[in-house]
Design a protein around this motif. Sequence first.
Motif, PDB file in Angstrom:
ATOM      1  N   LEU A   3       0.811  -1.212   0.000  1.00 16.39           N
ATOM      2  CA  LEU A   3       0.000   0.000   0.000  1.00 16.39           C
ATOM      3  C   LEU A   3       0.843   1.260   0.000  1.00 16.39           C
ATOM      4  CD1 LEU A   3      -2.849  -0.886   2.526  1.00 16.39           C
ATOM      5  CD2 LEU A   3      -2.840  -1.112   0.042  1.00 16.39           C
ATOM      6  N   SER A   4       0.342   2.248  -0.743  1.00 14.12           N
ATOM      7  CA  SER A   4       0.885   3.603  -0.726  1.00 14.12           C
ATOM      8  C   SER A   4      -0.307   4.538  -0.826  1.00 14.12           C
ATOM      9  CB  SER A   4       1.852   3.814  -1.900  1.00 14.12           C
ATOM     10  OG  SER A   4       1.160   3.662  -3.126  1.00 14.12           O
ATOM     11  N   HIS A   5      -0.078   5.807  -0.559  1.00 15.26           N
ATOM     12  CA  HIS A   5      -1.185   6.748  -0.657  1.00 15.26           C
ATOM     13  C   HIS A   5      -0.682   8.111  -1.098  1.00 15.26           C
ATOM     14  CE1 HIS A   5       0.253   7.891   3.361  1.00 15.26           C
ATOM     15  NE2 HIS A   5      -0.340   9.053   3.138  1.00 15.26           N
ATOM     16  N   THR A   6      -1.624   8.907  -1.548  1.00 15.60           N
ATOM     17  CA  THR A   6      -1.356  10.294  -1.879  1.00 15.60           C
ATOM     18  C   THR A   6      -2.565  11.120  -1.488  1.00 15.60           C
ATOM     19  OG1 THR A   6      -0.591  11.792  -3.621  1.00 15.60           O
ATOM     20  CG2 THR A   6      -2.198  10.141  -4.269  1.00 15.60           C
ATOM     21  N   ILE A   7      -2.336  12.374  -1.194  1.00 17.55           N
ATOM     22  CA  ILE A   7      -3.425  13.306  -0.905  1.00 17.55           C
ATOM     23  C   ILE A   7      -3.232  14.506  -1.805  1.00 17.55           C
ATOM     24  CG2 ILE A   7      -2.201  14.287   1.074  1.00 17.55           C
ATOM     25  CD1 ILE A   7      -5.678  14.093   1.734  1.00 17.55           C
ATOM     26  N   LYS A   8      -4.311  14.900  -2.486  1.00 21.61           N
ATOM     27  CA  LYS A   8      -4.210  15.995  -3.441  1.00 21.61           C
ATOM     28  C   LYS A   8      -5.473  16.839  -3.417  1.00 21.61           C
ATOM     29  CE  LYS A   8      -1.123  13.748  -6.729  1.00 21.61           C
ATOM     30  NZ  LYS A   8      -0.892  13.454  -8.143  1.00 21.61           N
ATOM     31  N   SER A   9      -5.290  18.125  -3.665  1.00 25.29           N
ATOM     32  CA  SER A   9      -6.454  18.971  -3.884  1.00 25.29           C
ATOM     33  C   SER A   9      -7.059  18.594  -5.228  1.00 25.29           C
ATOM     34  CB  SER A   9      -6.050  20.448  -3.879  1.00 25.29           C
ATOM     35  OG  SER A   9      -5.287  20.741  -5.046  1.00 25.29           O
ATOM     36  N   PHE A  10      -8.270  19.029  -5.475  1.00 28.48           N
ATOM     37  CA  PHE A  10      -8.930  18.732  -6.747  1.00 28.48           C
ATOM     38  C   PHE A  10      -8.082  19.202  -7.924  1.00 28.48           C
ATOM     39  CE2 PHE A  10     -11.885  19.753 -10.199  1.00 28.48           C
ATOM     40  CZ  PHE A  10     -12.553  18.550 -10.332  1.00 28.48           C
ATOM     41  N   LEU A  40     -21.664  13.488  -8.562  1.00 28.95           N
ATOM     42  CA  LEU A  40     -20.927  14.732  -8.799  1.00 28.95           C
ATOM     43  C   LEU A  40     -21.766  15.890  -8.262  1.00 28.95           C
ATOM     44  CD1 LEU A  40     -19.579  13.877 -12.342  1.00 28.95           C
ATOM     45  CD2 LEU A  40     -18.517  13.512 -10.128  1.00 28.95           C
ATOM     46  N   ASP A  41     -21.459  16.289  -7.021  1.00 24.35           N
ATOM     47  CA  ASP A  41     -22.295  17.224  -6.262  1.00 24.35           C
ATOM     48  C   ASP A  41     -21.687  18.616  -6.110  1.00 24.35           C
ATOM     49  OD1 ASP A  41     -20.210  16.622  -4.586  1.00 24.35           O
ATOM     50  OD2 ASP A  41     -21.448  15.737  -3.006  1.00 24.35           O
ATOM     51  N   ASN A  42     -20.675  18.929  -6.898  1.00 29.10           N
ATOM     52  CA  ASN A  42     -19.998  20.232  -6.837  1.00 29.10           C
ATOM     53  C   ASN A  42     -19.263  20.484  -5.515  1.00 29.10           C
ATOM     54  OD1 ASN A  42     -20.510  21.278  -9.476  1.00 29.10           O
ATOM     55  ND2 ASN A  42     -22.654  21.503  -8.860  1.00 29.10           N
ATOM     56  N   LYS A  43     -18.974  19.429  -4.783  1.00 25.74           N
ATOM     57  CA  LYS A  43     -18.166  19.557  -3.566  1.00 25.74           C
ATOM     58  C   LYS A  43     -16.727  19.127  -3.803  1.00 25.74           C
ATOM     59  CE  LYS A  43     -22.054  18.917  -0.430  1.00 25.74           C
ATOM     60  NZ  LYS A  43     -22.633  18.087   0.638  1.00 25.74           N
ATOM     61  N   ASP A  44     -16.507  18.245  -4.789  1.00 20.07           N
ATOM     62  CA  ASP A  44     -15.161  17.721  -5.037  1.00 20.07           C
ATOM     63  C   ASP A  44     -14.137  18.832  -5.244  1.00 20.07           C
ATOM     64  OD1 ASP A  44     -15.512  14.838  -4.958  1.00 20.07           O
ATOM     65  OD2 ASP A  44     -16.697  15.074  -6.774  1.00 20.07           O
ATOM     66  N   GLN A  45     -14.545  19.902  -5.900  1.00 18.52           N
ATOM     67  CA  GLN A  45     -13.618  20.991  -6.202  1.00 18.52           C
ATOM     68  C   GLN A  45     -13.128  21.692  -4.942  1.00 18.52           C
ATOM     69  OE1 GLN A  45     -16.663  20.359  -7.458  1.00 18.52           O
ATOM     70  NE2 GLN A  45     -16.963  21.313  -9.451  1.00 18.52           N
ATOM     71  N   LYS A  46     -13.846  21.546  -3.836  1.00 19.58           N
ATOM     72  CA  LYS A  46     -13.493  22.205  -2.569  1.00 19.58           C
ATOM     73  C   LYS A  46     -12.791  21.257  -1.598  1.00 19.58           C
ATOM     74  CE  LYS A  46     -17.667  24.893  -3.196  1.00 19.58           C
ATOM     75  NZ  LYS A  46     -19.090  24.826  -2.973  1.00 19.58           N
ATOM     76  N   CYS A  47     -12.552  20.018  -2.050  1.00 22.14           N
ATOM     77  CA  CYS A  47     -12.047  18.962  -1.171  1.00 22.14           C
ATOM     78  C   CYS A  47     -10.600  18.611  -1.470  1.00 22.14           C
ATOM     79  CB  CYS A  47     -12.872  17.691  -1.364  1.00 22.14           C
ATOM     80  SG  CYS A  47     -14.596  17.859  -0.911  1.00 22.14           S
ATOM     81  N   TYR A  61     -10.312   5.094  -0.984  1.00 25.12           N
ATOM     82  CA  TYR A  61     -10.478   6.510  -1.295  1.00 25.12           C
ATOM     83  C   TYR A  61     -11.383   7.158  -0.258  1.00 25.12           C
ATOM     84  CZ  TYR A  61     -12.525  10.650  -3.428  1.00 25.12           C
ATOM     85  OH  TYR A  61     -12.964  11.933  -3.640  1.00 25.12           O
ATOM     86  N   CYS A  62     -11.157   8.437  -0.029  1.00 26.55           N
ATOM     87  CA  CYS A  62     -12.126   9.286   0.648  1.00 26.55           C
ATOM     88  C   CYS A  62     -11.827  10.738   0.279  1.00 26.55           C
ATOM     89  CB  CYS A  62     -12.137   9.087   2.158  1.00 26.55           C
ATOM     90  SG  CYS A  62     -10.679   9.694   3.029  1.00 26.55           S
ATOM     91  N   ARG A  63     -12.809  11.575   0.491  1.00 26.95           N
ATOM     92  CA  ARG A  63     -12.569  13.003   0.285  1.00 26.95           C
ATOM     93  C   ARG A  63     -12.686  13.709   1.621  1.00 26.95           C
ATOM     94  NH1 ARG A  63     -17.851  15.096  -3.217  1.00 26.95           N
ATOM     95  NH2 ARG A  63     -19.385  14.889  -1.547  1.00 26.95           N
ATOM     96  N   LEU A  64     -11.857  14.727   1.780  1.00 28.74           N
ATOM     97  CA  LEU A  64     -11.791  15.492   3.023  1.00 28.74           C
ATOM     98  C   LEU A  64     -12.390  16.864   2.759  1.00 28.74           C
ATOM     99  CD1 LEU A  64      -8.131  14.537   3.974  1.00 28.74           C
ATOM    100  CD2 LEU A  64     -10.239  13.265   4.384  1.00 28.74           C
ATOM    101  N   LEU A  65     -13.393  17.199   3.533  1.00 25.49           N
ATOM    102  CA  LEU A  65     -14.141  18.426   3.300  1.00 25.49           C
ATOM    103  C   LEU A  65     -13.882  19.428   4.417  1.00 25.49           C
ATOM    104  CD1 LEU A  65     -16.144  15.740   2.657  1.00 25.49           C
ATOM    105  CD2 LEU A  65     -17.429  17.579   1.589  1.00 25.49           C
ATOM    106  N   PRO A  66     -13.471  20.639   4.072  1.00 20.88           N
ATOM    107  CA  PRO A  66     -13.302  21.650   5.104  1.00 20.88           C
ATOM    108  C   PRO A  66     -14.651  21.998   5.742  1.00 20.88           C
ATOM    109  CG  PRO A  66     -12.896  22.587   2.914  1.00 20.88           C
ATOM    110  CD  PRO A  66     -13.171  21.124   2.745  1.00 20.88           C
TER     111      PRO A  66
END
Length: 148
Positions: A3-10, A40-47, A61-66
């Motif tokens: 396993l490896s991982h990465t975290i990236k903004s949209f 596709l709920d228009n939140k991905d761009q902010k995550c 996978y998961c998305r992190l939301l402020p």
Amino acid sequence: MNLSHTIKSFQELSIHELYDLLRLRAEVFIVEQNCPYLDLDNKDQKCDHLLVYDSQRLVGYCRLLPAGVSFDEISIGRVISAPSHRGTGVGKIVMELGIRYCKELFGAGPIRIGAQVYAKPFYEALGFVEEGEEYLEDDIPHVEMVRP
């Protein structure tokens, strides 16, 4: 597992990473759960997006939301482990990394999630506590949970 991982903004996601994560979300949340909904709920761009790989294959996978995007609090959403890797601990790794990166990216504070009811024990083992009544989201029972 390797396993490896990465975290990236949209904005940092490559088109291949974006395709892979959207494909995995569709495979699990739409096809496997037989639930037609607008992912596709228009939140991905902010995550920020956490991608976990086994070798070169996206398996978690998961998305992190402020705070303020889904809830008043910081949130983790769209938590997935690939069907091929269920029962291997990938889901727990995804959530542990998600919690860690939420703190790094957004600071200390409670994390609120909208959990599918069947997964409540999984989230409770990670320190989340049920808060509020069960509700239906896309005809699937959910409950809000908070990790103080």
